[in-house]
Design an enzyme around this catalytic site. Structure first.
Site, PDB file in Angstrom:
ATOM      1  N   CYS A   3     -44.843  22.525 109.055  1.00  0.00           N
ATOM      2  CA  CYS A   3     -44.385  21.376 109.839  1.00  0.00           C
ATOM      3  C   CYS A   3     -43.304  21.769 110.833  1.00  0.00           C
ATOM      4  CB  CYS A   3     -43.868  20.280 108.910  1.00  0.00           C
ATOM      5  SG  CYS A   3     -45.151  19.502 107.912  1.00  0.00           S
ATOM      6  N   ARG A  38     -40.063  11.692 108.435  1.00  0.00           N
ATOM      7  CA  ARG A  38     -41.319  11.441 107.722  1.00  0.00           C
ATOM      8  C   ARG A  38     -41.125  11.285 106.215  1.00  0.00           C
ATOM      9  NH1 ARG A  38     -40.198  16.433 108.725  1.00  0.00           N
ATOM     10  NH2 ARG A  38     -40.640  18.107 107.267  1.00  0.00           N
ATOM     11  N   ASP A  78     -46.703  22.116 100.386  1.00  0.00           N
ATOM     12  CA  ASP A  78     -46.829  22.518 101.783  1.00  0.00           C
ATOM     13  C   ASP A  78     -47.157  23.993 101.948  1.00  0.00           C
ATOM     14  OD1 ASP A  78     -44.467  23.676 101.003  1.00  0.00           O
ATOM     15  OD2 ASP A  78     -43.234  22.824 102.603  1.00  0.00           O
ATOM     16  N   ASN A  79     -47.649  24.636 100.882  1.00  0.00           N
ATOM     17  CA  ASN A  79     -47.989  26.055 100.991  1.00  0.00           C
ATOM     18  C   ASN A  79     -49.184  26.361 100.107  1.00  0.00           C
ATOM     19  OD1 ASN A  79     -46.920  27.473  98.301  1.00  0.00           O
ATOM     20  ND2 ASN A  79     -45.458  25.875  98.898  1.00  0.00           N
ATOM     21  N   LYS A 105     -33.689  16.800  96.542  1.00  0.00           N
ATOM     22  CA  LYS A 105     -34.681  15.768  96.811  1.00  0.00           C
ATOM     23  C   LYS A 105     -35.090  15.009  95.552  1.00  0.00           C
ATOM     24  CE  LYS A 105     -36.710  17.727 100.998  1.00  0.00           C
ATOM     25  NZ  LYS A 105     -37.938  18.262 101.628  1.00  0.00           N
ATOM     26  N   CYS A 145     -31.847  29.177 108.883  1.00  0.00           N
ATOM     27  CA  CYS A 145     -32.646  28.095 109.460  1.00  0.00           C
ATOM     28  C   CYS A 145     -31.870  26.796 109.266  1.00  0.00           C
ATOM     29  CB  CYS A 145     -34.042  28.044 108.847  1.00  0.00           C
ATOM     30  SG  CYS A 145     -34.074  27.613 107.093  1.00  0.00           S
TER      31      CYS A 145
END
Length: 399
Positions: free
Chosen positions: A211, A87, A144-145, A100, A365
């Site tokens: 996600c 994505r 995202d938080n 990133k 993770c």
């Protein structure tokens, strides 16, 4: 505020005249009502900050760069992971493991060489957010938080900067424009809705999966991120009617859009100062505030984790990826407990039930982001848990 409310003034004054090369590059913008040559000059002078180079930031950054926005800031402290590529289309396979912000910068430089890209390889905090946001005309919030969303909203309200906000979950998306004091076309100001007006309290911790645990349709990010870029362009140029005072809600499975009208809460005191620190924002969002008293470091490098495992057989290695991820890249000697077990409303109880309290715990993770969030929960109940930087790939390589 309604959809037929007063028009907003263009956010940015026109910049330099367009030379022949720019006239050619932006030839399809120039005939557009509300944009034209003057609007393109406004875009060239604009400074836009995008929070998150992920699912929403990826399409937004590319369309803003292609549109000729003069300066694009990118905030992200993460690295590219293989699970992002479904994505986060600003990154490619060759970028795996890279920061990133660097990957995004290189892609945008190829797409639009004249655009100045400013990487901010940091996590926004109350200590740095005003300095970062203060250099821009508009902010796109693709975080995202919830703590970061409230932090960005608070900083923008203090600075008087509009926020284009987007959020996604599985097959659904939301977009809006928040601005505490919008500037109208007649030069006056009126009170507008902010994120805190619409969401005065966050949802209970653990009720909205990320996600990794809930999943997200990759193409949905393109739809919502493109709308966010469109709203920023409208703010900059003054074209059309923005989503200020409205939330657009998208259902990808039914392919429907609906709009909700939102207004500022007249009883809410305006934000004039940030909460004191990260812990205060975490506490406001119902997240555990870890106490480091008597515990080891919250994160360790893959090399240090490998040495710790080799030197102390009692160390517990816990893999917080999903079962399918662990099958793709097995981690020898680990105990699999998906992160959602700890990040749900009963996370503290799960930590006590699943993890030993009498020896160190290494959490792993895919890249280190999820394990860091789990570490916060686990450490809050006094367990010496440490997130492994770089995740399973880094630890496997180090061993």
């Amino acid at each position: 505020m309604t959809t037929d409310g007063p028009a907003l003034a263009p956010l940015v004054a026109p910049g330099a005249e367009l030379d022949a090369a720019r006239l050619a590059r932006y030839a399809r913008h120039l005939p557009l009502p509300g944009v034209g040559v003057e609007g393109q000059r406004r875009l060239g002078a604009a400074r836009v900050l995008v929070v998150g180079a992920g699912g929403l930031g990826s399409p937004a950054l590319q369309y803003l760069a292609a549109a000729g926005v003069g300066t694009l800031g990118v905030v992200d402290d993460d690295v590219v992971d293989v699970t992002n590529l479904q994505r986060q289309v600003v990154h490619g396979t060759a970028d795996l493991g890279r920061p990133k912000v660097e990957s995004a910068r290189d892609r945008l430089a190829d797409l639009a060489p004249d655009v100045h890209v400013v990487p901010h390889p940091v996590r926004l905090t109350p200590e740095n957010v005003l300095d970062v946001v203060g250099g821009y005309d508009v902010v796109l919030d693709g975080a995202d938080n919830f703590p970061t969303r409230y932090l960005v909203s608070d900083a923008a309200e203090i600075l008087g900067v509009p926020v284009v906000w987007g959020a996604i979950h599985q097959f659904d998306g939301q977009v809006s424009v928040f601005w505490g004091a919008p500037r109208l076309a007649d030069g006056s100001r009126e009170r507008g809705a902010t994120y805190r007006d619409v969401f005065p309290v966050p949802p209970p911790a653990g009720t909205v999966p990320d996600c990794a645990t809930g999943g997200v349709l990759g193409a949905l990010c393109g739809t919502v991120g493109s709308v966010m870029a469109t709203e920023a362009i409208k703010l900059i140029t003054g074209a059309g009617t923005t989503l200020l005072g409205r939330i657009a809600v998208y259902d990808a499975l039914d392919l429907t859009w609906r709009q909700l009208t939102v207004r500022p809460d007249p009883t809410r005191e305006p934000v004039v100062a940030l909460l004191p620190d990260d812990a205060a924002y975490a506490a406001f969002c119902g997240l555990p505030v870890p106490s480091s008293s008597g515990l080891g470091p919250a994160a360790v490098s893959a090399r240090d984790a490998a040495d710790l495992l080799a030197g102390d057989p009692t160390v517990a290695l816990v893999d917080v990826r999903e079962e399918w991820e662990a099958r793709l890249l097995p981690l020898a000697g680990s105990h699999l407990v998906p992160s959602g077990v700890f990040l749900g409303p009963d996370g503290a109880d799960a930590a006590r039930a699943e993890l030993p309290a009498d020896r160190p715990v290494l959490l792993v993770c895919a890249a280190g982001a999820r394990s860091a969030r789990v570490a916060d929960v686990v450490r809050a109940v006094g367990i010496d848990a440490r997130s492994v930087d770089g995740g399973a790939p880094a630890l496997i390589a180090a061993r």
